[in-house]
Design an enzyme around this catalytic site. Structure first.
Site: not given
Ligand SMILES: CC(=O)SCCNC(=O)CCNC(=O)[C@H](O)C(C)(C)COP(=O)(O)OP(=O)(O)OC[C@H]1O[C@@H](n2cnc3c(N)ncnc32)[C@H](O)[C@@H]1OP(=O)(O)O
Ligand SMILES: O=C([O-])CC(=O)C(=O)O
Length: 376
Positions: A356, A270, A261, A312, A222, A255-256, A258-259
């Site tokens: 709940r 954004r 959603h 991010d 997050h 996982k990378i 910042g990529f």
């Molecule tokens: C402001 C914020 O909070 S924005 C979010 C910030 N978080 C990040 O940048 C952390 C990196 N990103 C992630 O972990 C995820 O993309 C999340 C947590 C944001 C969303 O998670 P999910 O909804 O479960 O992702 P989603 O279902 O689209 O994933 C699809 C596939 O792409 C992969 N994937 C998604 N994001 C990434 C990533 N950043 N790097 C590599 N692989 C990724 C998943 O592992 C998944 O692969 P699989 O099908 O083999 O398991």
């Molecule tokens: O909506 C989300 O899951 C994460 C996000 O981008 C935020 O909280 O800004």
């Protein structure tokens, strides 16, 4: 127009968990609105205080309302002595998000919200105090310096940079910080906001709701992703090195940060805004390497995985160009998202039923307790 992401599966994805009038996320696959206004429009035309007013009170302020709101927040910046004492006892090795969590909780002891009639006061106090709180701790623990938090800064954006560097910041940096705070302010039922709403649904106090939300925002999936992104790109020497690094990580299925959603399918609205500011800062700094590295990362991730930068990723380079230490990145997110969290707490309180849900039991069948001597 981008297609909406298919929302099913684990993590409550796609489940409607309540109503909100505060924002829409990804309604057309990529958009973000706060109370009907496009976030890009707000970021281009407003200050963070105007957006805080919009989110918390329902409408953009008039000129007179804005002047009064800013003056009110400015007058609420002082740190109570007992809070300063607590901050001074937290070591430099602590994570600043833990400091934010403790600081918020301590304020809840000192200035407890006694009734919901005080919810706006409690929120305004937190908005006013957070930038000085984290930077008081940072300057004391890292430089042995007790900074003055009641500065002449005209805005929360300026206050953050002023208390961090203990001097009046550059106008360009304040402008970027205004946009950044607006971009991070509100995002529907994300994990930290949902935490705040669950806590609010038990009729708990504002400080407890916000303290819980800070804990949820801290994680790298997050809000913590902006710091994690910086830790990644600072190890990259140039765009070619960035490309090789990412290809290796993808190969190893890492996982990378910042990529991607949870809701958006093709882009995070954004990103374009903060990316443009990052480029402007790079040019102003006369060193575009970090920006160029970030741009290459964006291209590689889209080419290889159709993964796009979320809010991010370009915040990392933008904050770095402004001389902000990496571990203070997520606390800035707190200073901003507080508006969304508090508005959601107020919205939950106004039409509450305790949150709940039910669990799908997957454990063992019913059994009886054996005496100790018979177990083994
Ligand atoms: C402001 C914020 O909070 S924005 C979010 C910030 N978080 C990040 O940048 C952390 C990196 N990103 C992630 O972990 C995820 O993309 C999340 C947590 C944001 C969303 O998670 P999910 O909804 O479960 O992702 P989603 O279902 O689209 O994933 C699809 C596939 O792409 C992969 N994937 C998604 N994001 C990434 C990533 N950043 N790097 C590599 N692989 C990724 C998943 O592992 C998944 O692969 P699989 O099908 O083999 O398991
Ligand atoms: O909506 C989300 O899951 C994460 C996000 O981008 C935020 O909280 O800004």
């Amino acid at each position: 127009m981008a297609a909406a992401k298919e929302l099913t599966g684990a993590g409550l994805r796609g489940q409607i968990a309540g109503k909100t009038a505060l924002s829409t996320v990804g309604k057309t696959g990529s958009g973000l609105t706060y109370r009907g206004y496009d976030v890009k429009d707000l970021a281009a035309n407003c200050s963070f205080e105007e957006v805080a007013h919009l989110i918390l009170k329902g409408e953009l302020p008039t000129d007179a309302e804005l002047t009064a709101y800013k003056a009110r927040l400015k007058a609420m910046r002082s740190l109570p002595t007992a809070l300063k004492e607590v901050l001074e006892r937290i070591p430099a090795t602590a994570h600043p998000m833990d400091v934010m969590r403790t600081g918020c909780s301590m304020l809840g002891n000192l200035e407890t919200e006694q009734s919901f009639a005080q919810q706006q006061d409690a929120t305004d106090r937190l908005l006013a105090i957070f930038p000085g709180l984290i930077n008081y701790w940072y300057n004391y623990s890292h430089h042995g310096k007790r900074i003055e938090v009641e500065t002449a800064a005209d805005s929360i954006a300026e206050q953050f940079l002023w208390t961090l560097h203990d001097k009046k910041p550059e106008a360009l940096h304040v402008e970027v910080m205004q946009a950044s705070l607006i971009l991070y302010a509100e995002h529907e039922f994300n994990a930290s906001t949902f935490t705040a709403r669950v806590c609010a649904s038990t009729l708990s106090d504002m400080h407890s709701c916000i303290t819980g939300a800070i804990g949820s925002l801290r994680g790298p999936l997050h809000g913590g992703a902006n710091e994690a992104a910086m830790e990644l790109i600072e190890k990259m020497d140039n765009p070619d090195h960035a490309e090789a690094t990412l290809l290796g990580m993808l190969e190893r299925k890492e996982k990378i940060m910042g990529f991607g959603h949870a809701i958006y399918s093709e882009s995070d609205p954004r990103n374009a805004v903060i990316k443009a500011w990052s480029e402007k800062l790079a040019q102003a700094n006369g060193d575009t390497n970090l920006y160029d590295i970030s741009v290459r990362c964006e291209a590689v991730m889209w080419r290889e995985k159709k993964l796009f930068c979320n809010a991010d990723f370009f915040h990392a380079s933008a904050y770095n160009y402004m001389g902000i230490p990496t571990k203070l990145f997520t606390p800035i997110f707190v200073c901003s998202r507080l508006t969304g969290w508090a508005a959601h707490v107020m919205e939950q309180r106004a039409d509450n039923r305790i949150i709940r849900p039910s669990a799908d039991y997957v454990g063992v069948e019913p059994r009886t307790v054996k005496p100790l001597a018979e177990r083994g």
